[in-house]
Design an enzyme around this catalytic site. Structure first.
Site: not given
Ligand code: IPT
Length: 968
Positions: A408, A486
């Site tokens: 990010e 993710e």
């Molecule tokens: C995403 C992040 O990469 C991760 O570190 C964590 O924050 C997660 O979200 C939420 O728990 S970024 C998100 C804005 C798509």
């Protein structure tokens, strides 16, 4: 001390591999003198030389704000101070560390010496014997200083000044607690003259020939000659030679074959473990050793509830073993390189690893990415320094298949340069960065939280030619494998929709799997006033800027206890799929391992009828190569004769035939079931006339029409319910409908949390009483009409035929439609015939198996840090709900129901911010749901998939209720 630069640290030696050497070293971990100042300006000037006897003490490695100096703070994307790069705020804890130590004779005996820091958050200035060695940036990266001329025999004074916030904070805005300090080990290393200063092993494997190629570059001190020795392969050769080795066994995450090796000079021996493997992208597929692989991954942060990011070897090993037991084969080291020893564990136990650089500039999103360091040339060197430290430290680990530039950090030339540098320095691995949506400088197309529909579209786009007007970047992107770095946000009750994601990953050749966000919850444990441990999250330490419980979003809790989501994920990603044909004549085994056959897998089956095991046995495991399928015949005793009352369940389990590093023999890898519903038998009607107050053993409350007692057991209900205590996912807006409020808000607006029931009438006809109610929502005219017909049965049971019908206009979907009862004393446990033993919901159920399960009182619901709906068991045909005052038996004469038994009312769950705020009310809250909504993963990603939503609709069930008095 300068803490507002855009430069990397200074004074360090060139980054190099973490090596296991026979040269002497000395750990400086332990108790150090410590003092904290509220700001750099307020920090004393004489900190290096002042008498530190009066200072406090901290443990190194450790975070000072978890050791009584200040308190932790949690924020995610939001920066905790103004976005004013590269400046940290004036109010900025400055920790001064001091250690007087005697260098050991062994180290002193060597002319060359190094001082190594494995992790300091966020910026440090390092002095030894009042000589400035340099500064550090890159909290989760190793920094080494040459102290050859500074370290002296006798007492040495090490002084380290650490700023909690610095310019580096802008590059380290990961979603986690702000935890400053020297939190990884500090070591003095002797460096022998003529020693092995750096090693880079490239161990390639050619799947076509079975040959390995070994290239070992060694940086030696001076002119020393280095040799590579691998006894098992009969190799003892000059390290400079490229060696071709016929017939090596390759390394994979499934079969992590390592060869012990040594790199030697006359002065030093370095031990290595070498794994031969080739990682490549070919024709949209991610290949290792020529075969497509599937990443069954999790994002792993380093966190312990009382120690933050301080490493503990036992905890790390145990958690990786826990992952292996749950079929997880891949880790993304979100969002920084882990403790260096974790890489050894990945190699040894077998994980595909995306090793991520310590970089995230997410805070700039809140200012539309203005002045984002990724695109600012002033930060170029800082970015490059970070990727160099990452790659060099971990470059010898076969488990690492990709370097990730960070998380990010939006876009910019600095990221591109990182990619270029990494690709040049190490062409044997792929480059990953999710932020390169155009896939211009990465080797895999990576996304986070793409919805199911998008994942499908991404799978399909690689199967058709690119449109004629596609840009070259788009055309290239279509040639790349796809993964979700993710997906499925494991926050609270959830994540729903895992199976549907996995089915897509399995369907499209381009898809290489994904990484659930995230492995573990980052709760911080403190002692409450009563001495019991309490888990805290953002805001609990009085932070001005925080993100609440968004840090409590794991498949395991902070102590690594599995949440139900982990069990379901394990079933979804199981590398074996066990299917039973309708006639119970054959089992179809699908081998989803990418490299292994099923020779190490045993098969066993059990047939259970109405809770009794009537037959069981083992099956021969058929030959079944990786990514293929095979059939096995089932013996005659598996067939069903349909004589069951509740159910006849045949379960076939694929288990490990031999013990492994992570599990005993007999460990269940996957299972399949065939369940035939039985024919429930209702007791005969009792020939007793009903009155408005009494139907057999049931006594009614004349005013409301509900039960008062059943066979002497105090019980209230049923109340018709359509609401649940919102889950974290219910409280958030799903990516699939960003224009709508969260379900929790929609339910609130629809009044579902405050329904009011009116008794319409109660009619007595012969042996039955029919109660009609209307359960309506305040403010609106929506309601559920209930027709509840009660009849007495023999043996003290009553029959309830419930028909529920929506009335008026419902403005949103329901959370559930069910009947709620309250028993007057606390729950003791439940025995049920239904799907379990873990909780499940319509879209989160892969692991649940039909069985006759016993649940202790503590297993009824999930002790989420933030209370919410949990604990439903689906497909229940009968249940005995034991309370202190007696047991309520419930069984269904037709459709199965979902059962939830809780110590808490929905309202109290919904009203509490922490589990430790809840006090059980001494009653047993029983819910019999005729239908439920799924849970989805709206906290990040899509909400409940349309097919799992529950629009207002009629429902009906026929139940038998009976009280069995407690035996005491
Ligand atoms: C995403 C992040 O990469 C991760 O570190 C964590 O924050 C997660 O979200 C939420 O728990 S970024 C998100 C804005 C798509």
């Amino acid at each position: 001390m300068e803490i507002a630069t855009t430069s990397p640290g200074s004074g360090t030696t060139a980054p190099r591999a973490r090596l296991c050497s026979d040269a002497p070293s000395r750990s400086l971990d332990g108790r150090w003198r410590f003092r904290v100042s509220p700001s750099l300006r307020a920090a004393p000037e004489d900190w290096r030389v002042a008498d530190a006897d009066g200072w406090g003490v901290v443990e190194v490695p450790g975070h000072w704000n978890l050791q009584g100096y200040g308190s932790p703070a949690y924020s995610n994307v939001q920066m905790p101070f103004p976005v004013d790069p590269p400046h940290p705020p004036d109010v900025n804890p400055i920790g001064d560390y001091r250690l007087d130590f005697a260098a050991s004779d062994e180290v002193i005996a060597h002319r060359r010496r190094i001082l190594r820091f494995d992790g300091i958050e966020s910026a440090a200035e390092v002095w030894l014997n009042d000589v400035l060695l340099g500064t550090t940036r890159g909290s989760r990266l190793t920094h080494e200083f040459d102290v050859s001329d500074v370290l002296v025999p006798g007492t040495n004074r090490l002084a380290v000044r650490v700023a909690q916030f610095s310019d580096a904070t802008y590059l380290e805005n990961q979603d986690m607690w702000w935890l400053p300090g020297i939190f990884r080990s500090v070591t003095i290393l002797a460096r022998p003259d003529g020693g092995v200063d750096d090693v880079f092993v490239r161990a390639d494997y050619d799947a076509d020939t079975g040959a390995g190629t070994l290239d070992v570059s060694v940086r030696v001190d001076g002119e020393a000659a280095a040799r590579i020795v691998i006894p098992e392969l009969g190799i003892d050769a000059p390290a400079a030679d490229t060696l071709r080795i016929a017939g090596v066994e390759p390394w994979t995450a499934e079969q992590p074959r390592l060869y012990d090796a040594e790199v030697r000079t006359h002065a030093e021996v370095v031990a290595l473990r070498i794994g031969f493997r080739r990682v490549e992208v070919r024709d949209t597929q991610l290949l290792v050793n020529g075969a497509p692989i599937m990443l069954r991954g999790v994002n792993r942060h380093e966190h312990r509830p009382r120690h933050g990011r301080v490493y503990d070897a036992d905890v790390a090993r145990d958690e990786l073993l826990l992952m292996k037991r749950h079929n997880i084969n891949a880790v993304r080291t979100s969002h920084y390189p882990p403790h260096p020893d974790v890489l050894d564990l990945f190699d040894e136990l077998g994980f595909w690893v995306i090793d991520e650089c310590d970089l995230e500039t997410h805070g700039f999103e809140h200012v539309d990415w203005r002045r984002n360091p990724s695109a600012d040339p002033a930060w170029r060197d800082a970015f490059l320094d970070r990727i160099r430290r990452t790659v060099h430290r971990d470059k010898n680990h076969p488990s690492v298949i990709m370097w990730s530039l960070g998380n990010e950090s939006h876009v910019g030339a600095n990221l591109e340069e990182m990619a270029r540098w990494a690709k040049t320095a190490d062409p044997t691995r792929l480059i990953h960065y999710e932020g390169d949506r155009a896939s211009r400088y990465v080797d895999v197309y990576s996304r986070m939280y793409a919805t199911h529909d998008e994942v499908r579209a991404i799978g399909e786009e690689a199967l058709v030619p690119a449109p004629f007007d596609a840009t070259p970047a788009e055309v290239r992107r279509r040639t790349l494998p796809f993964l979700q770095c993710e997906f499925a946000h494991a926050m609270g009750t959830g994540p729903g929709g895992l199976q549907e994601y996995w089915d897509l990953f399995e369907t499209f050749p381009r898809h290489a799997g994904g990484f659930v966000w995230e492995w573990l919850e980052h709760g911080i444990a403190v002692d409450g006033p009563d001495g019991t441990s309490r888990t805290l999250y953002g805001g609990d330490f009085g932070e001005d800027v925080h993100d609440g419980n968004f840090v409590i979003d794991g498949l395991v809790d902070a102590d690594r206890n599995p949440r139900p989501g982990l069990l379901h994920y394990a079933a979804v990603i199981a590398p074996i799929v066990v299917g039973i044909d309708g006639a119970r004549t054959r089992v179809r085994l699908e081998n989803r391992y990418d490299f292994r056959d099923l020779a190490d897998v045993a098969l066993r089956w059990t047939r259970t009828v109405d809770g009794e095991v009537v037959a069981s046995g083992t099956l021969p495991t058929p030959p079944c190569g990786p990514r293929s399928a095979a059939m096995v015949d089932l013996p005659d005793e598996c067939r069903t004769d349909a004589a069951a009352r509740v159910a006849d369940a045949l379960t076939v389990e694929a288990v490990s035939a031999a013990p492994s590093a992570w599990a005993e023999a007999g460990h269940v890898i996957a299972s399949g079931q065939d369940v035939r519903d039985g024919r429930p038998v209702a007791p005969a009607p009792a020939a007793v006339a009903a009155t408005a107050d009494v139907v057999g053993a049931a006594r009614f409350d004349r005013t409301g029409g509900g039960l008062q007692s059943l066979g002497g057991l105090a019980i209230a209900g049923p109340t018709v319910g359509v609401w649940r205590a919102p889950t974290d996912n219910d409280r958030d807006i799903g990516d699939d409908e960003l224009d709508l409020p969260s379900y929790a808000e929609r339910w609130r607006a629809a009044g579902m949390d405050r329904t009011v029931t009116r008794l319409v009438d109660a009619l007595t006809e012969g042996d039955a009483v029919t109660v009609r109610t209307r359960t309506g929502t305040p403010i609106l005219d929506s309601a559920v009409d209930a027709r509840l017909r009660w009849t007495a049965l023999e043996g003290g049971a009553v029959r309830l035929d419930a028909e529920l019908e929506p009335h008026g206009t419902w403005i949103t979907e329901w959370a559930r439609i069910g009947l709620d009862f309250v028993l007057a004393s606390a729950p003791v446990g439940v025995d049920l015939a239904g799907y379990g033993p873990m909780p499940s919901y319509p879209d989160l159920r892969a692991a649940a198996r039909f069985g006759w399960w016993h649940l202790d009182a503590d297993e009824l619901t999930v002790d989420h840090v933030r209370p919410q709906e949990s604990g439903s068991r689906i497909g229940v045909r009968e249940a005995a709900i034991a309370t202190e005052a007696g047991t309520l038996h419930v069984s269904s004469l037709d459709a199965p129901f979902a059962l939830t038994v809780s110590r808490h009312s929905r309202r109290s769950l919904a009203g509490a911010a922490h589990n430790w705020e809840l006090t059980p009310d001494g009653q047993t809250h029983v819910t019999i749901d005729l239908a439920q909504s799924g849970v989805g993963t709206a906290t990040c990603g899509p909400g409940v998939l349309p097919r799992y939503r529950l629009p207002a609709r009629p429902a009906a069930i026929s139940l038998i209720l009976r009280h069995e008095p407690a035996s005491h």
